[in-house]
Design an enzyme around this catalytic site. Structure first.
Site, mmCIF file in Angstrom:
data_model
loop_
_atom_site.group_PDB
_atom_site.id
_atom_site.type_symbol
_atom_site.label_atom_id
_atom_site.label_comp_id
_atom_site.label_asym_id
_atom_site.label_seq_id
_atom_site.Cartn_x
_atom_site.Cartn_y
_atom_site.Cartn_z
ATOM 1 N N ASN A 169 79.220 53.349 117.314
ATOM 2 C CA ASN A 169 79.558 53.094 118.720
ATOM 3 C C ASN A 169 80.112 51.689 118.997
ATOM 4 O O ASN A 169 80.864 51.509 119.948
ATOM 5 C CB ASN A 169 78.380 53.437 119.650
ATOM 6 C CG ASN A 169 77.155 52.613 119.379
ATOM 7 O OD1 ASN A 169 77.013 52.016 118.312
ATOM 8 N ND2 ASN A 169 76.249 52.570 120.325
ATOM 9 N N GLU A 264 67.895 47.933 113.865
ATOM 10 C CA GLU A 264 68.102 48.132 115.305
ATOM 11 C C GLU A 264 68.426 49.610 115.483
ATOM 12 O O GLU A 264 69.517 50.045 115.124
ATOM 13 C CB GLU A 264 69.243 47.249 115.812
ATOM 14 C CG GLU A 264 68.929 45.766 115.779
ATOM 15 C CD GLU A 264 67.825 45.334 116.732
ATOM 16 O OE1 GLU A 264 67.440 46.122 117.627
ATOM 17 O OE2 GLU A 264 67.327 44.208 116.576
ATOM 18 N N CYS A 298 73.194 52.309 122.668
ATOM 19 C CA CYS A 298 71.757 52.290 122.377
ATOM 20 C C CYS A 298 70.979 51.906 123.624
ATOM 21 O O CYS A 298 69.885 52.389 123.860
ATOM 22 C CB CYS A 298 71.445 51.340 121.232
ATOM 23 S SG CYS A 298 72.030 49.671 121.504
HETATM 24 P P1 NAP Z 1 73.570 56.809 112.194
HETATM 25 O O1 NAP Z 1 73.959 58.207 112.026
HETATM 26 O O2 NAP Z 1 72.162 56.415 111.914
HETATM 27 O O3 NAP Z 1 74.572 55.955 111.287
HETATM 28 C C1 NAP Z 1 74.511 54.548 111.257
HETATM 29 C C2 NAP Z 1 75.140 54.064 109.979
HETATM 30 O O4 NAP Z 1 74.358 54.494 108.869
HETATM 31 C C3 NAP Z 1 76.548 54.585 109.712
HETATM 32 O O5 NAP Z 1 77.294 53.553 109.137
HETATM 33 C C4 NAP Z 1 76.303 55.696 108.698
HETATM 34 O O6 NAP Z 1 77.428 55.962 107.890
HETATM 35 C C5 NAP Z 1 75.196 55.074 107.893
HETATM 36 N N1 NAP Z 1 74.403 56.003 107.076
HETATM 37 C C6 NAP Z 1 74.270 57.336 107.202
HETATM 38 N N2 NAP Z 1 73.407 57.808 106.254
HETATM 39 C C7 NAP Z 1 73.025 56.739 105.529
HETATM 40 C C8 NAP Z 1 72.154 56.555 104.424
HETATM 41 N N3 NAP Z 1 71.499 57.565 103.868
HETATM 42 N N4 NAP Z 1 71.978 55.324 103.951
HETATM 43 C C9 NAP Z 1 72.614 54.271 104.504
HETATM 44 N N5 NAP Z 1 73.443 54.370 105.543
HETATM 45 C C10 NAP Z 1 73.648 55.589 106.051
HETATM 46 O O7 NAP Z 1 73.877 56.303 113.688
HETATM 47 P P2 NAP Z 1 75.192 56.516 114.530
HETATM 48 O O8 NAP Z 1 75.313 57.941 114.920
HETATM 49 O O9 NAP Z 1 76.346 55.856 113.851
HETATM 50 O O10 NAP Z 1 74.870 55.622 115.815
HETATM 51 C C11 NAP Z 1 74.126 56.113 116.880
HETATM 52 C C12 NAP Z 1 72.695 55.619 116.826
HETATM 53 O O11 NAP Z 1 72.680 54.207 116.695
HETATM 54 C C13 NAP Z 1 71.933 55.915 118.093
HETATM 55 O O12 NAP Z 1 70.652 56.370 117.775
HETATM 56 C C14 NAP Z 1 71.867 54.560 118.798
HETATM 57 O O13 NAP Z 1 70.802 54.429 119.688
HETATM 58 C C15 NAP Z 1 71.777 53.646 117.633
HETATM 59 N N6 NAP Z 1 72.190 52.296 117.989
HETATM 60 C C16 NAP Z 1 71.241 51.316 118.043
HETATM 61 C C17 NAP Z 1 71.606 50.034 118.418
HETATM 62 C C18 NAP Z 1 70.570 48.952 118.498
HETATM 63 O O14 NAP Z 1 70.956 47.792 118.414
HETATM 64 N N7 NAP Z 1 69.295 49.256 118.631
HETATM 65 C C19 NAP Z 1 72.932 49.739 118.718
HETATM 66 C C20 NAP Z 1 73.875 50.760 118.640
HETATM 67 C C21 NAP Z 1 73.492 52.038 118.257
HETATM 68 P P3 NAP Z 1 78.330 57.286 108.143
HETATM 69 O O15 NAP Z 1 78.999 57.066 109.446
HETATM 70 O O16 NAP Z 1 79.262 57.278 106.992
HETATM 71 O O17 NAP Z 1 77.398 58.447 108.158
#
Ligand code: NAP
Length: 496
Positions: A169, A264, A298
């Site tokens: 995002n 995070e 988030c």
């Molecule tokens: P995600 O599915 O958890 O993916 C995050 C990152 O992890 C991506 O780069 C993804 O790569 C990678 N990834 C996937 N599987 C992995 C593994 N087994 N090992 C290491 N890395 C792996 O999250 P998202 O859908 O991108 O983002 C949405 C989430 O992020 C929401 O839950 C949101 O609340 C959270 N978020 C939190 C914050 C905060 O600061 N608290 C800020 C923004 C977003 P791929 O894309 O290649 O799968």
């Protein structure tokens, strides 16, 4: 246009290269990963599917480059970061264009993300120079049983190789929020960008390349997290992981070795509205907090907990504003744009259908075309509905009517998340007491939850994360204290 002008060398044919040893390379795997444009739902870009061999090489060179970088004077590290920030801002247009096409972020917000990222890098450089330029001096005789015979000097030293994994995002901003602190602190950095957002990240990395950072200090390996993620996060060459994303972070925390982790993760930010709140202010903040970037933040407002006596008036005000939101493609700068993927849209739809079946009041009719979901306010949501607890990451906002402040606090604290929350009231004393009772990393008073300004501390409790971000906290987290103790001979000189 992506991959043109100064960015020509980062693409080969129609596949973007990955970055290793200071060069843009093709993976010998010959495999690529497609990035689907959320708006057209057609393949937009391709990136290399990096293999374990490439990861090994990147880790090896990151380790070597870091030793030299740690000896590079702090002011020189800062100078290079300022240069990268300026180059990034200069090339905001093509990078923003990638964000529009990869993650359907509205065009103006995409530019804002890139500019904010440049500012973040510069701030890291300035903050690093200040806080890493100072250490501590301790004397031994404050602890019982000791004479003044030991002087302890402490300074902050880098951890080594930092692995940065941002989410889709804010792929650029959340990547640089890790890169900036890591580099100014003397670490090397390996970036694994999210698949959706990878091409924007590759362009951003090229700005660091153009700034002239040493070879191997920054690397960027692309590929699906589900395929190379575990190999990266469990790699023995990694000395720190800074991750932002969803529940994947919980799994990583369990698998990673004995290294510092900055996690995070998700949130279910509650917005508690008291009877005395300025309801126009609340309605504007609910719109901004709940529906900006189609709720894919988030810190989006993800549940409204409003006192029954003002609920009707508030819902009417929010409904009127929802009706004015524009819905359509990111290129047209619409308020509501397609969510990132079909699976995400299906997940959101599942939450909506569950709420429908269980009797929520639909303030608008549910409408979806492809990945585009029209904004929807769900009133009279009950605790047995999934939407009361789960993070939709889409333009769907539940309203729960409460009869006491305690009920609101209870709902907030019963969540497995604890990222942010907000309270609307004119009574600052009540606001402070509620803030104290809310189990979240940050509470905003009379404003929607938000990450930033980027130097503010930012952290989640419970399943929302471990560690704290914000520029200063990240620099501190990516360093460790090194002490040198000078042992003096006794007795000391007599005074007088
Ligand atoms: P995600 O599915 O958890 O993916 C995050 C990152 O992890 C991506 O780069 C993804 O790569 C990678 N990834 C996937 N599987 C992995 C593994 N087994 N090992 C290491 N890395 C792996 O999250 P998202 O859908 O991108 O983002 C949405 C989430 O992020 C929401 O839950 C949101 O609340 C959270 N978020 C939190 C914050 C905060 O600061 N608290 C800020 C923004 C977003 P791929 O894309 O290649 O799968």
């Amino acid at each position: 246009m992506a991959g043109s002008g100064v960015f020509e060398e980062i693409i080969d044919g129609d596949v973007f290269k990955y970055y290793s040893e200071g060069e843009w390379k093709k993976s010998p795997s010959g495999k690529s990963v497609s990035i689907i444009n959320p708006t057209t739902r057609k393949p937009q870009f391709k990136v290399q599917a990096c293999t374990q061999q490439e990861v090994n090489k990147v880790m090896e060179t990151a380790k070597i480059a870091q030793k030299q970088w740690a000896k590079t004077p702090l002011w020189k590290r800062a100078e290079l970061l300022h240069k990268a920030a300026a180059i990034l801002k200069e090339h905001k247009a093509p990078i923003a264009d990638c964000l529009v096409k990869e993650i359907a972020k509205p065009a103006k917000d995409s530019v804002t993300e890139v500019v904010r990222s440049g500012d973040l890098i510069s701030y890291c450089a300035e903050e690093g120079v200040r806080i890493l330029g100072e250490g501590k001096f301790l004397v031994s005789d404050s602890f019982p049983g000791n004479e003044r015979t030991k002087y302890c000097l402490t300074s902050k030293v880098p951890l080594g190789v930092v692995l940065a994994i941002p989410p889709f995002n804010y792929p650029v901003n959340l990547a640089v929020s890790k890169i900036g602190p890591a580099l100014i602190a003397g670490n090397s950095l390996v970036l694994k960008p999210p698949t959706q957002g990878a091409v924007a990240c590759l362009h951003m990395v090229h700005c660091f390349h153009l700034a002239g950072f040493p070879k191997g200090l920054i690397s960027c390996v692309t590929g699906k997290g589900s395929e190379i993620g575990d190999f990266l996060t469990m790699h023995p060459g990694v000395n720190c992981i800074s991750f932002t994303g969803g529940d994947t972070g919980i799994a990583i925390s369990k698998k990673a070795g004995m290294i510092p982790l900055q996690m995070e993760l998700g949130g279910k930010d509650a917005c508690i509205v008291l009877e005395d709140a300025d309801l126009d202010l609340v309605a504007s903040n609910i719109i901004k907090g709940g529906f900006s970037y189609s709720g894919q933040r988030c810190t989006a407002v993800k549940v409204v907990l409003v006192m029954e006596s003002v609920a009707y008036t508030l819902v009417e005000k929010v409904k009127a504003k929802v009706a004015k939101l524009t819905v359509g493609p990111p290129e047209d700068d619409c308020d509501i744009t397609p969510v990132v993927s079909e699976s995400s849209a299906n997940f959101i739809e599942g939450l909506v259908m569950d709420a429908k079946q269980k009797g929520a009041t639909f303030c608008q009719s549910y409408k979806r075309e492809g990945n585009l979901i029209w904004p929807l306010l769900l009133d009279n949501v009950q605790p047995d509905m999934r939407i009361a607890w789960e993070e939709p990451f889409g333009p769907i906002l539940p309203v729960i009517r409460i009869t006491s402040v305690e009920e609101g606090i209870h709902h907030c604290n019963a969540s497995n998340f604890g990222l942010q929350g907000c309270i609307f009231t004119r009574d600052i004393n009540k606001a402070m007491l509620i803030s104290d009772a809310m189990e979240t990393g940050t509470v905003q008073i009379n404003s929607a939850p938000a990450r930033g300004p980027d130097h503010f501390p930012f952290q989640g409790l419970k399943d929302s994360g471990i560690g704290s971000q914000g520029i200063t906290n990240s620099i501190n987290m990516m360093t460790k204290i090194k002490s040198t103790v000078i042992n003096l001979p006794t007795p000391s000189y007599t005074m007088g």
